[in-house]
Motif scaffolding. Structure first.
Motif, mmCIF file in Angstrom:
data_model
loop_
_atom_site.group_PDB
_atom_site.id
_atom_site.type_symbol
_atom_site.label_atom_id
_atom_site.label_comp_id
_atom_site.label_asym_id
_atom_site.label_seq_id
_atom_site.Cartn_x
_atom_site.Cartn_y
_atom_site.Cartn_z
ATOM 1 N N LEU A 84 -0.944 18.151 2.732
ATOM 2 C CA LEU A 84 0.093 17.701 3.654
ATOM 3 C C LEU A 84 0.396 18.775 4.693
ATOM 4 N N VAL A 85 0.507 19.997 4.233
ATOM 5 C CA VAL A 85 0.754 21.118 5.145
ATOM 6 C C VAL A 85 -0.414 21.273 6.109
ATOM 7 N N GLN A 86 -1.626 21.218 5.584
ATOM 8 C CA GLN A 86 -2.821 21.389 6.411
ATOM 9 C C GLN A 86 -2.951 20.262 7.437
ATOM 10 N N LEU A 87 -2.687 19.034 7.010
ATOM 11 C CA LEU A 87 -2.787 17.913 7.931
ATOM 12 C C LEU A 87 -1.746 17.998 9.035
ATOM 13 N N ALA A 88 -0.525 18.365 8.675
ATOM 14 C CA ALA A 88 0.539 18.486 9.676
ATOM 15 C C ALA A 88 0.176 19.516 10.736
ATOM 16 N N GLU A 89 -0.506 20.565 10.318
ATOM 17 C CA GLU A 89 -0.891 21.619 11.256
ATOM 18 C C GLU A 89 -2.120 21.232 12.069
ATOM 19 N N ALA A 90 -2.964 20.356 11.519
ATOM 20 C CA ALA A 90 -4.283 20.113 12.112
ATOM 21 C C ALA A 90 -4.387 18.870 12.979
ATOM 22 N N LEU A 91 -3.410 17.983 12.954
ATOM 23 C CA LEU A 91 -3.598 16.696 13.614
ATOM 24 C C LEU A 91 -3.676 16.769 15.129
ATOM 25 N N ASP A 129 0.845 -1.193 0.000
ATOM 26 C CA ASP A 129 0.000 0.000 0.000
ATOM 27 C C ASP A 129 0.884 1.248 0.000
ATOM 28 N N PHE A 130 0.376 2.322 -0.564
ATOM 29 C CA PHE A 130 1.199 3.501 -0.791
ATOM 30 C C PHE A 130 1.149 4.480 0.370
ATOM 31 N N VAL A 131 2.253 5.211 0.498
ATOM 32 C CA VAL A 131 2.477 6.103 1.637
ATOM 33 C C VAL A 131 3.089 7.407 1.140
ATOM 34 N N VAL A 132 2.648 8.526 1.706
ATOM 35 C CA VAL A 132 3.303 9.808 1.482
ATOM 36 C C VAL A 132 3.752 10.332 2.841
ATOM 37 N N ALA A 133 5.017 10.654 2.972
ATOM 38 C CA ALA A 133 5.548 11.235 4.202
ATOM 39 C C ALA A 133 5.905 12.697 3.942
ATOM 40 N N TYR A 134 5.688 13.525 4.955
ATOM 41 C CA TYR A 134 5.959 14.962 4.820
ATOM 42 C C TYR A 134 6.652 15.458 6.077
ATOM 43 N N GLN A 135 7.708 16.257 5.888
ATOM 44 C CA GLN A 135 8.467 16.805 6.996
ATOM 45 C C GLN A 135 8.215 18.316 7.077
ATOM 46 N N PRO A 136 7.444 18.778 8.052
ATOM 47 C CA PRO A 136 7.131 20.211 8.138
ATOM 48 C C PRO A 136 8.363 21.100 8.283
ATOM 49 N N ALA A 137 9.385 20.632 9.014
ATOM 50 C CA ALA A 137 10.558 21.474 9.252
ATOM 51 C C ALA A 137 11.362 21.719 7.975
ATOM 52 N N THR A 138 11.451 20.722 7.108
ATOM 53 C CA THR A 138 12.216 20.862 5.868
ATOM 54 C C THR A 138 11.320 21.139 4.663
ATOM 55 N N ARG A 139 9.999 20.907 4.850
ATOM 56 C CA ARG A 139 9.013 21.038 3.776
ATOM 57 C C ARG A 139 9.313 20.086 2.622
ATOM 58 N N LEU A 142 1.158 9.660 5.840
ATOM 59 C CA LEU A 142 -0.176 9.529 5.255
ATOM 60 C C LEU A 142 -0.228 8.201 4.505
ATOM 61 N N VAL A 143 -1.125 7.309 4.917
ATOM 62 C CA VAL A 143 -1.174 5.945 4.388
ATOM 63 C C VAL A 143 -2.499 5.714 3.677
#
Length: 246
Positions: free
Chosen positions: A230-237, A137-147, A195-196
């Motif tokens: 991704l930005v919105q989710l990182a801020e909202a979780l 299954d596919f995954v997207v990872a996001y790092q807020p500090a490095t964007r 994000l999975v």
């Protein structure tokens, strides 16, 4: 942009996992306080003299249950198989739960190379929960500090540790520098969003070229509203529930 509904779903070892629903596709996301790096599947991961890209203690060799991490030598099953020739001669054959079933188990190329492929490791007890996804299954990872983002898949099943273990390639993508499983250098700073997309895997499940992995992840992310999510989710979780209409 579609309506995105995010609800607190479950908690696993201190990490809150949120279910995401657009009305068309379901996914889930969590913010890992800090990630761990694995070299599993890389042909240079583990060496009996501990000179590999990963530390040999991660395999539990020689006194533990190393068969969960290394291929046993068919001729001498009480010890791991060492690659007989080539660039990585002498290195053990490191395995991942996701593999190319058309290749022999003793073939190092059958496994998902942590140095080349971005992948996420799911703890075994977490994977056993309904709806958490499966290998491929596919995954997207996001790092807020490095964007920075990394597009990958679920590539291995690991011990029941905290969520957030990733391959060296995924860690490098997120930090923007070379990550090392052995030393822990190159870890991206601060929390990481994972994000999975359960039930998103293709057939055959493996192998898949890196470009195809990226393309599939971009397609799935587009269904949620694109990279801005991704930005919105990182801020909202941190919120108990979140809904946006756009």
């Amino acid at each position: 942009m579609s309506i995105l509904v995010v609800d607190r779903w479950i908690e696993y070892r201190g990490t809150v996992v949120h279910a995401i629903d657009t009305g068309v596709r379901q996914a889930y996301a969590y913010l890992s306080p800090g990630i761990a790096i694995t070299a599993a599947g890389a042909p240079d991961a583990y060496h009996p003299e501990n000179i590999g890209s990963g530390h040999i203690r991660r395999t539990e060799w020689p006194d533990g249950e190393w068969r969960c991490a290394l291929v046993a030598d068919p001729k001498h099953p009480r010890r791991p198989l060492q690659q007989p020739a080539g660039r990585h001669a002498g290195y053990f054959v490191s395995i991942t739960a996701l593999s190319d079933v058309s290749r022999a188990r003793t073939d190092p190329g059958a496994y998902v190379d942590a140095g080349r492929i971005p992948y996420l490791v799911l703890p075994a007890s977490f994977r056993a929960m309904e709806g958490t996804g499966d290998l491929g299954d596919f995954v997207v990872a996001y790092q807020p500090a490095t964007r920075r983002c990394s597009y990958g898949l679920i590539g291995d099943i690991g011990p029941d540790r905290s969520l957030g273990e990733v391959s060296t390639r995924m860690a490098s993508d997120l930090s923007g520098q070379r990550a090392e499983a052995r030393s822990g250098r190159g870890l991206p700073p601060g929390p990481t969003l994972c994000l999975v997309f359960p039930r998103s895997r293709l057939a055959p499940v493996w192998p898949i070229p890196p470009a195809a992995i990226r393309g599939r992840c971009e397609y799935l992310l587009k269904g949620l509203g694109g990279p801005i999510r991704l930005v919105q989710l990182a801020e909202a979780l941190g919120e108990p529930a979140w809904e946006e209409t756009a």
